[in-house]
Motif scaffolding. Structure first.
Motif, short mmCIF file in Angstrom:
data_model
loop_
_atom_site.label_atom_id
_atom_site.label_comp_id
_atom_site.label_asym_id
_atom_site.label_seq_id
_atom_site.Cartn_x
_atom_site.Cartn_y
_atom_site.Cartn_z
N GLU A 216 0.86 -1.19 0.00
CA GLU A 216 0.00 0.00 0.00
C GLU A 216 0.90 1.24 0.00
OE1 GLU A 216 -2.74 2.39 3.17
OE2 GLU A 216 -2.84 0.20 3.22
N PRO A 217 0.92 1.98 -1.13
CA PRO A 217 1.72 3.20 -1.18
C PRO A 217 1.19 4.23 -0.18
CG PRO A 217 0.97 2.56 -3.37
CD PRO A 217 0.25 1.70 -2.39
N ARG A 218 2.10 5.03 0.36
CA ARG A 218 1.73 6.10 1.29
C ARG A 218 2.01 7.45 0.66
NH1 ARG A 218 2.31 5.42 7.18
NH2 ARG A 218 3.60 7.26 6.95
N ALA A 219 1.31 8.45 1.13
CA ALA A 219 1.47 9.81 0.61
C ALA A 219 2.89 10.33 0.79
CB ALA A 219 0.47 10.75 1.28
N ASP A 220 3.59 9.88 1.82
CA ASP A 220 4.96 10.35 2.07
C ASP A 220 6.01 9.65 1.21
OD1 ASP A 220 5.18 7.82 3.21
OD2 ASP A 220 5.52 8.54 5.25
N GLY A 221 5.57 8.77 0.29
CA GLY A 221 6.50 8.08 -0.59
C GLY A 221 6.91 6.71 -0.10
N GLY A 222 6.56 6.37 1.12
CA GLY A 222 6.85 5.04 1.65
C GLY A 222 5.82 4.03 1.19
N VAL A 223 6.02 2.79 1.59
CA VAL A 223 5.11 1.70 1.23
C VAL A 223 4.88 0.82 2.46
CG1 VAL A 223 4.83 -0.38 -0.17
CG2 VAL A 223 5.86 1.64 -1.18
N ARG A 224 3.62 0.61 2.80
CA ARG A 224 3.26 -0.36 3.83
C ARG A 224 3.16 -1.73 3.17
NH1 ARG A 224 2.59 0.83 8.62
NH2 ARG A 224 2.05 2.89 9.33
N PHE A 225 3.50 -2.77 3.93
CA PHE A 225 3.32 -4.13 3.42
C PHE A 225 2.69 -4.99 4.50
CE2 PHE A 225 7.44 -4.36 5.52
CZ PHE A 225 7.40 -5.59 6.16
N ILE A 226 1.99 -6.02 4.03
CA ILE A 226 1.46 -7.04 4.93
C ILE A 226 1.65 -8.38 4.24
CG2 ILE A 226 -0.91 -6.77 4.09
CD1 ILE A 226 -1.77 -7.49 7.03
N ARG B 1 -3.88 -15.86 7.55
CA ARG B 1 -3.51 -15.13 8.76
C ARG B 1 -2.30 -14.24 8.49
NH1 ARG B 1 -0.71 -19.44 8.41
NH2 ARG B 1 1.15 -19.91 9.60
N PRO B 2 -2.30 -13.03 9.06
CA PRO B 2 -1.13 -12.17 8.87
C PRO B 2 0.08 -12.73 9.62
CG PRO B 2 -2.79 -11.09 10.25
CD PRO B 2 -3.34 -12.41 9.84
N ILE B 3 1.23 -12.70 8.96
CA ILE B 3 2.45 -13.17 9.60
C ILE B 3 3.48 -12.07 9.78
CG2 ILE B 3 2.14 -15.56 8.86
CD1 ILE B 3 4.68 -14.73 6.95
N ALA B 4 3.35 -11.00 8.98
CA ALA B 4 4.29 -9.89 9.09
C ALA B 4 3.68 -8.64 8.46
CB ALA B 4 5.62 -10.23 8.41
N SER B 5 4.14 -7.49 8.94
CA SER B 5 3.73 -6.22 8.36
C SER B 5 4.81 -5.19 8.66
CB SER B 5 2.39 -5.77 8.92
OG SER B 5 2.48 -5.57 10.33
N GLY B 6 4.75 -4.09 7.94
CA GLY B 6 5.74 -3.06 8.20
C GLY B 6 5.66 -1.92 7.22
N LEU B 7 6.66 -1.07 7.30
CA LEU B 7 6.75 0.12 6.49
C LEU B 7 8.15 0.24 5.91
CD1 LEU B 7 5.57 2.84 5.51
CD2 LEU B 7 6.29 3.82 7.71
N LEU B 8 8.21 0.47 4.61
CA LEU B 8 9.48 0.65 3.91
C LEU B 8 9.61 2.09 3.45
CD1 LEU B 8 9.21 -2.52 1.63
CD2 LEU B 8 10.41 -2.32 3.84
N ALA B 9 10.79 2.65 3.60
CA ALA B 9 11.09 3.98 3.07
C ALA B 9 11.70 3.80 1.68
CB ALA B 9 12.08 4.71 3.99
N LEU B 10 11.25 4.61 0.72
CA LEU B 10 11.75 4.52 -0.64
C LEU B 10 12.41 5.81 -1.06
CD1 LEU B 10 8.68 2.83 -2.41
CD2 LEU B 10 10.65 1.74 -1.37
N LEU B 11 13.45 5.68 -1.90
CA LEU B 11 14.07 6.85 -2.49
C LEU B 11 13.14 7.38 -3.58
CD1 LEU B 11 17.71 5.52 -2.84
CD2 LEU B 11 16.86 7.17 -1.16
N PRO B 12 13.15 8.66 -3.85
CA PRO B 12 12.34 9.18 -4.95
C PRO B 12 12.77 8.56 -6.27
CG PRO B 12 13.27 10.97 -3.64
CD PRO B 12 13.90 9.70 -3.16
#
Length: 95
Positions: free
Chosen positions: A67-77, A83-94
């Motif tokens: 799931e892309p975020r407005a700040d340029g990062g990406v959430r993942f699940i 059942r969910p096993i992991a989730s988090g947030l990744l920072a991406l370079l422009p």
């Protein structure tokens, strides 16, 4: 997108004998590889957060949703066997 870690993966040796589970670092590596395939022009600059809430067994399919975020990062699940096993947030370079 999905991935499956085979029974013969080298990271499974000793993790854990008799009931192997896929290490979190291997799950994260697959998440990063999938993101690189769908967003080849973008590069991950960091893992802002990662939470492991379940176990992934070798040979078990794992679906990854981004799931892309407005700040340029990406959430993942990561979801395995419904059942969910992991989730988090990744920072991406422009791009």
């Amino acid at each position: 997108m999905e991935f499956t870690i085979p029974q013969q993966h080298p990271a499974l040796a000793g993790h854990f004998p008799g009931r192997p589970i896929v290490p979190g670092v291997v799950v994260l590596d697959e998440v990063l590889a999938l993101l690189a395939r769908i967003e080849p022009a973008r590069r991950v600059s960091g893992i802002v957060s990662a939470k492991f809430t379940g176990i992934l067994a070798p040979g078990e399919a794992c679906r990854v949703e981004f799931e892309p975020r407005a700040d340029g990062g990406v959430r993942f699940i990561c979801v395995a066997a419904g059942r969910p096993i992991a989730s988090g947030l990744l920072a991406l370079l422009p791009p």
